[in-house]
Scaffold this motif. Structure first.
Motif, PDB file in Angstrom:
ATOM      1  N   ALA A 226     -86.986   7.856 -97.058  1.00  0.00           N
ATOM      2  CA  ALA A 226     -86.092   8.936 -98.351  1.00  0.00           C
ATOM      3  C   ALA A 226     -87.145   8.722 -99.494  1.00  0.00           C
ATOM      4  O   ALA A 226     -87.317  10.100-100.090  1.00  0.00           O
ATOM      5  CB  ALA A 226     -84.910   8.467 -98.566  1.00  0.00           C
ATOM      6  N   GLN A 227     -87.304   7.926-100.165  1.00  0.00           N
ATOM      7  CA  GLN A 227     -88.180   7.788-101.243  1.00  0.00           C
ATOM      8  C   GLN A 227     -89.726   8.588-100.849  1.00  0.00           C
ATOM      9  O   GLN A 227     -90.012   9.161-102.001  1.00  0.00           O
ATOM     10  CB  GLN A 227     -88.326   6.628-101.632  1.00  0.00           C
ATOM     11  N   ALA A 228     -90.160   8.570 -99.858  1.00  0.00           N
ATOM     12  CA  ALA A 228     -91.362   9.102 -99.488  1.00  0.00           C
ATOM     13  C   ALA A 228     -91.132  10.438 -99.287  1.00  0.00           C
ATOM     14  O   ALA A 228     -92.053  11.262 -98.971  1.00  0.00           O
ATOM     15  CB  ALA A 228     -92.006   8.449 -98.193  1.00  0.00           C
ATOM     16  N   GLY A 229     -89.847  11.356 -99.085  1.00  0.00           N
ATOM     17  CA  GLY A 229     -89.783  12.412 -98.853  1.00  0.00           C
ATOM     18  C   GLY A 229     -90.133  12.493 -97.368  1.00  0.00           C
ATOM     19  O   GLY A 229     -90.758  14.003 -97.376  1.00  0.00           O
ATOM     20  N   ALA A 230     -89.998  11.749 -96.431  1.00  0.00           N
ATOM     21  CA  ALA A 230     -90.514  12.035 -95.267  1.00  0.00           C
ATOM     22  C   ALA A 230     -89.233  11.906 -94.093  1.00  0.00           C
ATOM     23  O   ALA A 230     -88.178  11.298 -94.489  1.00  0.00           O
ATOM     24  CB  ALA A 230     -91.468  10.868 -94.743  1.00  0.00           C
ATOM     25  N   THR A 231     -89.428  12.117 -92.971  1.00  0.00           N
ATOM     26  CA  THR A 231     -88.659  12.101 -92.073  1.00  0.00           C
ATOM     27  C   THR A 231     -89.019  10.934 -90.883  1.00  0.00           C
ATOM     28  O   THR A 231     -90.266  10.750 -90.912  1.00  0.00           O
ATOM     29  CB  THR A 231     -88.315  13.260 -91.250  1.00  0.00           C
ATOM     30  N   VAL A 232     -88.275  10.469 -89.913  1.00  0.00           N
ATOM     31  CA  VAL A 232     -88.727   9.629 -89.015  1.00  0.00           C
ATOM     32  C   VAL A 232     -89.739  10.135 -88.234  1.00  0.00           C
ATOM     33  O   VAL A 232     -90.616   9.381 -87.667  1.00  0.00           O
ATOM     34  CB  VAL A 232     -87.371   9.170 -88.076  1.00  0.00           C
ATOM     35  N   ASP A 233     -89.769  11.414 -87.899  1.00  0.00           N
ATOM     36  CA  ASP A 233     -90.613  12.263 -87.140  1.00  0.00           C
ATOM     37  C   ASP A 233     -91.937  12.256 -87.715  1.00  0.00           C
ATOM     38  O   ASP A 233     -93.182  12.440 -87.135  1.00  0.00           O
ATOM     39  CB  ASP A 233     -90.253  13.839 -87.096  1.00  0.00           C
ATOM     40  N   ASP A 234     -92.130  11.967 -88.970  1.00  0.00           N
ATOM     41  CA  ASP A 234     -93.635  11.893 -89.923  1.00  0.00           C
ATOM     42  C   ASP A 234     -94.402  10.647 -89.493  1.00  0.00           C
ATOM     43  O   ASP A 234     -95.420  10.294 -89.824  1.00  0.00           O
ATOM     44  CB  ASP A 234     -93.135  12.197 -91.358  1.00  0.00           C
ATOM     45  N   VAL A 235     -93.571   9.515 -89.258  1.00  0.00           N
ATOM     46  CA  VAL A 235     -93.930   8.283 -88.932  1.00  0.00           C
ATOM     47  C   VAL A 235     -95.185   8.120 -87.758  1.00  0.00           C
ATOM     48  O   VAL A 235     -94.708   8.535 -86.754  1.00  0.00           O
ATOM     49  CB  VAL A 235     -93.026   7.091 -89.037  1.00  0.00           C
ATOM     50  N   THR A 236     -96.465   7.720 -88.018  1.00  0.00           N
ATOM     51  CA  THR A 236     -97.521   7.643 -86.905  1.00  0.00           C
ATOM     52  C   THR A 236     -97.726   6.292 -86.707  1.00  0.00           C
ATOM     53  O   THR A 236     -98.714   5.962 -85.701  1.00  0.00           O
ATOM     54  CB  THR A 236     -98.672   8.304 -87.320  1.00  0.00           C
ATOM     55  N   HIS A 237     -97.417   5.441 -87.455  1.00  0.00           N
ATOM     56  CA  HIS A 237     -97.827   3.786 -87.244  1.00  0.00           C
ATOM     57  C   HIS A 237     -96.803   2.781 -88.141  1.00  0.00           C
ATOM     58  O   HIS A 237     -96.196   3.213 -88.924  1.00  0.00           O
ATOM     59  CB  HIS A 237     -99.453   3.665 -87.775  1.00  0.00           C
ATOM     60  N   ILE A 238     -96.556   1.883 -87.280  1.00  0.00           N
ATOM     61  CA  ILE A 238     -95.979   0.707 -87.720  1.00  0.00           C
ATOM     62  C   ILE A 238     -96.545  -0.745 -87.935  1.00  0.00           C
ATOM     63  O   ILE A 238     -97.128  -1.092 -86.786  1.00  0.00           O
ATOM     64  CB  ILE A 238     -94.260   0.416 -86.919  1.00  0.00           C
ATOM     65  N   ASN A 239     -96.750  -1.285 -89.248  1.00  0.00           N
ATOM     66  CA  ASN A 239     -96.970  -2.744 -89.103  1.00  0.00           C
ATOM     67  C   ASN A 239     -95.552  -3.386 -89.211  1.00  0.00           C
ATOM     68  O   ASN A 239     -94.867  -3.630 -90.188  1.00  0.00           O
ATOM     69  CB  ASN A 239     -97.769  -2.802 -90.403  1.00  0.00           C
ATOM     70  N   ALA A 240     -95.314  -4.329 -87.965  1.00  0.00           N
ATOM     71  CA  ALA A 240     -93.948  -4.904 -87.868  1.00  0.00           C
ATOM     72  C   ALA A 240     -94.164  -6.319 -88.730  1.00  0.00           C
ATOM     73  O   ALA A 240     -95.236  -6.872 -88.703  1.00  0.00           O
ATOM     74  CB  ALA A 240     -93.835  -5.074 -86.336  1.00  0.00           C
ATOM     75  N   HIS A 241     -92.858  -6.756 -89.004  1.00  0.00           N
ATOM     76  CA  HIS A 241     -92.682  -7.963 -89.467  1.00  0.00           C
ATOM     77  C   HIS A 241     -93.093  -9.045 -88.363  1.00  0.00           C
ATOM     78  O   HIS A 241     -93.946  -9.900 -88.485  1.00  0.00           O
ATOM     79  CB  HIS A 241     -91.390  -8.376 -90.020  1.00  0.00           C
ATOM     80  N   ALA A 242     -92.701  -9.001 -87.030  1.00  0.00           N
ATOM     81  CA  ALA A 242     -93.062  -9.665 -85.772  1.00  0.00           C
ATOM     82  C   ALA A 242     -93.496 -10.915 -86.144  1.00  0.00           C
ATOM     83  O   ALA A 242     -94.774 -11.386 -85.833  1.00  0.00           O
ATOM     84  CB  ALA A 242     -93.815  -8.715 -85.209  1.00  0.00           C
ATOM     85  N   THR A 243     -92.555 -11.908 -86.310  1.00  0.00           N
ATOM     86  CA  THR A 243     -93.066 -13.454 -86.684  1.00  0.00           C
ATOM     87  C   THR A 243     -93.587 -14.214 -85.360  1.00  0.00           C
ATOM     88  O   THR A 243     -94.096 -15.217 -85.792  1.00  0.00           O
ATOM     89  CB  THR A 243     -92.186 -14.097 -87.613  1.00  0.00           C
ATOM     90  N   SER A 244     -93.114 -13.517 -84.234  1.00  0.00           N
ATOM     91  CA  SER A 244     -93.187 -14.376 -83.161  1.00  0.00           C
ATOM     92  C   SER A 244     -91.906 -15.605 -82.823  1.00  0.00           C
ATOM     93  O   SER A 244     -91.947 -16.425 -81.987  1.00  0.00           O
ATOM     94  CB  SER A 244     -94.533 -15.108 -83.126  1.00  0.00           C
TER      95      SER A 244
END
Length: 413
Positions: free
Chosen positions: A287-305
């Motif tokens: 929301a702060q980025a003025g973006a929607t979920v459809d705009d996201v092209t990549h995720i760096n996950a927390h994913a601690t294992s």
């Protein structure tokens, strides 16, 4: 009007390399920073975990001796990465009262505190160093960076466990929007590879116990994951408004497009199993980025294992993106660099900056048998993101129910 906030400098000292470029190169090569701990204390205390991901370049190889004696290792790493980032940004010659520092840690000067306790017990109070408190306080790293660069706008410290440095970047974004500074060095640091933390995290069943194969131990999303691997180091981003960066002719890596910070209010160590607070943080950042979920092209996950944490994050992402989440390239880089606790968010934000700039999602290592309960698209080799504009999110979650997410956009001029 919302200002565009850009990244103009990066610096890091990590288990993969002593600089940001070296870290990125090793990450793309699929290297692991894990090693067995070759210390007497590793066997002395009968620790169930005898490996970690220590910084590849020791601070003593970079700093002057007087600096290593007056700073806890956590502050040493902060200073090294901040100096690199500042130089990378061109060491801008601006009004010092317009330079701010937003630096974080999860634990702070642990080594200083426990070494001082040992000295007190073994040698008496007169042998305790007078610099003990200034070295162990959580704001020591922020203060060290501020004094080194003569940054006088402010020197703030964010302490939100493993979400700390992602929160620092989100706060830096807000403070630049509000005009509190023209340039902010935002980052995080941690140096807690110590018998007390290894013993404590082991007691709560949070650490991997693959002592016989450390480089294979951090296994995000793998069916055989059994906990995280502790890492150490620091990462720093130099942030400023686009207008300010252009006026001084700075190179620009990417844009910090927005941030979101929430709380689970669920449990002191366990995440909300449905990931509701994490999902709200993602929505807030977008929301702060003025973006929607459809705009996201990549995720760096927390994913601690960890068995529980990885699934909770997947549920959060599924709640945000729906079935589209299975198509977005997800990187779980802790497999390579470990979990830097309070410093991990800054490192993963730096990695995400380079990912959108190079349009390359870094690989996730040690993913041999993906957990069928987490059917994400997780590349195990560098993955091209495409030629168009990129928008990525990077997630961090910490003990206490702290959630922080930053949205990072490729710079398109």
């Amino acid at each position: 009007m919302t200002k565009r906030i850009v990244v103009t400098g990066i610096g890091a000292s990590t288990p993969l390399g002593g600089t940001a470029p070296d870290t990125w190169t090793a990450l793309l090569a699929g290297e692991s920073g894990a090693n067995s701990l070759d210390y007497e204390w590793a066997s002395m205390y009968d620790l169930p975990v005898t490996f970690a991901m220590e910084a590849k370049v020791r601070p003593s190889e970079v700093l002057e001796r007087v600096e290593t004696k007056r700073l806890d290792p956590s502050s040493q790493f902060a200073l090294i990465s901040a100096r690199e980032a500042w130089a990378d940004a061109g060491a801008p010659d601006i009004d010092k009262t317009r330079i701010g520092v937003e630096y974080s840690t999860g634990i702070g000067g642990l080594w200083t505190l426990l070494d001082a306790w040992d000295t007190l017990r073994e040698k008496g109070s007169r042998r305790v160093l007078p610099m003990t408190v200034p070295m162990l306080m959580p704001n020591a790293a922020s203060a060290a960076v501020s004094m080194d660069l003569d940054a006088r706008a402010f020197a703030r410290t964010d302490v939100s466990a493993c979400a700390s440095s992602t929160e620092a970047i989100a706060n830096a974004y807000d403070h630049l929007q509000q005009g509190y500074a023209d340039i902010i060095l935002a980052g995080g640091t941690e140096s807690c590879v110590h018998p007390i933390t290894l013993a404590s995290f082991s007691s709560m069943q949070a650490l991997s116990r693959r002592n016989d194969e450390p480089t294979k131990a951090s296994r995000p999303y793998d069916r055989d994951r059994d906990g995280f691997v502790m890492g150490e180091g620091a990462a720093t981003l130099v942030l400023e408004t686009l207008e300010h960066a252009q006026a001084r002719g700075a190179k620009i890596y990417a844009e910090i497009a927005g941030g979101g910070v929430t709380s689970d209010s669920y449990h002191i160590t366990a995440p909300d199993p449905e990931g509701r607070g994490a999902a709200r943080a993602v929505f807030a950042a977008l929301a702060q980025a003025g973006a929607t979920v459809d705009d996201v092209t990549h995720i760096n996950a927390h994913a601690t294992s960890t068995p529980v944490g990885d699934i909770a994050e997947y549920k959060a992402l599924l709640a945000v993106f729906g079935d589209r989440v299975h198509e977005i390239p997800v990187s779980a880089t802790k497999g390579a660099h470990g979990h830097l606790l309070g410093g991990t968010g800054a490192l993963e934000a730096l990695i995400t900056v380079l990912a959108v700039q190079s349009r390359t999602a870094p690989p996730t290592i040690n993913l041999d048998n993906q957990d069928p309960e987490i059917p994400l698209f997780v590349p195990t080799a560098p993955h091209a993101l495409g030629d168009g504009p990129q928008l990525a999110i990077t997630n961090s979650f910490g003990f206490g129910g702290h959630n922080a997410v930053v949205a990072i956009r490729s710079y398109e001029g």
